[in-house]
Design an enzyme around this catalytic site. Structure first.
Site, PDB file in Angstrom:
ATOM      1  N   GLU A  74      -5.251 -50.586  -2.812  1.00  0.00           N
ATOM      2  CA  GLU A  74      -4.743 -49.570  -1.880  1.00  0.00           C
ATOM      3  C   GLU A  74      -5.348 -48.201  -2.196  1.00  0.00           C
ATOM      4  OE1 GLU A  74      -0.355 -47.816  -0.483  1.00  0.00           O
ATOM      5  OE2 GLU A  74      -0.529 -49.064  -2.264  1.00  0.00           O
ATOM      6  N   LYS A 110      -1.265 -46.951   7.112  1.00  0.00           N
ATOM      7  CA  LYS A 110       0.067 -47.358   6.652  1.00  0.00           C
ATOM      8  C   LYS A 110       1.121 -46.686   7.522  1.00  0.00           C
ATOM      9  CE  LYS A 110       2.686 -47.753   2.314  1.00  0.00           C
ATOM     10  NZ  LYS A 110       2.652 -47.460   0.853  1.00  0.00           N
ATOM     11  N   CYS A 169       1.004 -52.350   0.367  1.00  0.00           N
ATOM     12  CA  CYS A 169       2.133 -52.138  -0.515  1.00  0.00           C
ATOM     13  C   CYS A 169       3.468 -52.503   0.144  1.00  0.00           C
ATOM     14  CB  CYS A 169       2.115 -50.688  -0.997  1.00  0.00           C
ATOM     15  SG  CYS A 169       3.015 -50.383  -2.527  1.00  0.00           S
TER      16      CYS A 169
END
Length: 344
Positions: free
Chosen positions: A46, A128, A162
């Site tokens: 990430e 995200k 995540c």
């Protein structure tokens, strides 16, 4: 039945803190290494370029300004010199590359996942949708335009970052698009061993529920890097553990021992026929679904700050067109103009 065998690589790697160029060099070297071992897809952690904002986890917002500004300085513009370099590597080796970056779009940084096809084409740029806890002081929010699966040389690829994996509706959006290979990315070197344990449960559950392969990549900090981030022993403890780089089958089985410490690479063969084997028993978006009872409604339009409509035609999204100075290297490219934007 899909009888292909795909060789995959999940990379656990440390960034070069404080710069993008050194981290990018490590990415290119790792792509070379994965390709030499026959990998057809390689996944990185990430926001790996230039580095995950570890500072935001251990420092209060009032003390984070200088490090946040440094992240702006080294963040990645898409398209730009970083994406050009990665695309060239993907094309040279005929390998699919999934890379996490801090993307700068004018005045905001986003947690962005990039998927490059084996010919070097950038086939997916997604952000995200909800940064977690401390990350909300660093990144803006993504939108539904990136919640999709793309066709690549290795199959249908989806990605989440995540704790997006704790949003079951985001995962379901990708499942409903029939992803075959799910690319998960976590920062690594964070929270402690409990984070690695939770991560393992999460990726194995997604593999089982979606009936797809999961390639998970986490970052890694060396002791010297941890000490450079903070001299306090208690805070240093918060920057250790939390790594579980792994490749999981649609039956929830590790295809190689997971990597939980140090730099390295997990490599495994993906027998694509296992997808049908799993879904024959439980297809959560097919014969095991009940859409007349439970279904997902998703707004897949790109979020833009201004929408204008004229009598002459349908509503059109308006995006500012002023170019942003390149924060890394030099390139003739300008920032992407929200090509996924849709009419309201």
């Amino acid at each position: 039945m899909n009888t292909r065998i795909i060789k995959a690589a999940a990379v656990q790697i440390s960034p070069v803190l404080g710069e993008a160029e050194g981290t990018l060099h490590k990415v290119c070297e790792a792509i070379d290494q994965a390709a030499r071992q026959g990998a057809q897809i390689v996944v990185f952690p990430e926001t790996f370029v230039p580095y995950y904002p570890y500072f935001s986890f251990i420092r209060p917002p009032v003390a984070s300004g200088p490090e946040h500004m440094k992240l702006y300085e080294h963040a990645v513009v898409v398209p730009g010199p970083v994406t050009d370099a990665v695309a060239q590597q993907a094309r040279a080796h005929g390998i699919v590359v999934v890379l996490g970056v801090n993307e700068r779009d004018h005045g905001t940084i986003y947690n962005t996942q990039l998927v490059f096809d084996a010919d070097g084409t950038l086939v997916l740029k997604r952000r995200k949708i909800t940064p977690t806890f401390h990350e909300r002081m660093v990144w803006g929010q993504g939108d539904g335009s990136g919640l999709k699966v793309v066709d690549t040389a290795v199959g249908r690829v989806g990605a989440l970052a995540c704790w997006e994996h704790y949003n079951p509706l985001a995962r379901y959006a990708l499942m409903a698009a029939h992803e075959e290979i799910h690319c998960a990315q976590f920062p690594g070197s964070l929270v402690g061993p409990i984070f690695a344990d939770q991560m393992e449960v999460t990726i194995r559950h997604h593999a089982l529920e979606s009936g797809c392969f999961v390639i998970n990549s986490t970052g890694w900090l060396t002791d010297a890097q941890i000490q450079s981030l903070t001299p306090e022993a208690g805070l240093q403890k918060a920057l250790r553990g939390g790594c579980c780089t792994a490749i999981v089958s649609p039956e929830g089985v590790h295809l190689a021992p997971p990597l939980k410490e140090g730099e390295g690479m997990v490599i495994a063969n993906l027998d694509m026929s296992l997808i049908t084997k799993r879904k024959r028993m439980m297809d959560s978006v097919g014969h095991y679904a009940r859409p007349e009872l439970l279904s997902l409604v998703m707004d897949d339009r790109a979020a833009v700050p201004v929408r204008s409509s004229t009598p002459a035609g349908p509503a059109a999204d308006v995006v500012p067109s002023a170019p942003l100075p390149q924060p890394f290297g030099s390139s003739s490219h300008e920032p992407e103009r929200s090509p996924l934007a849709r009419v309201a």
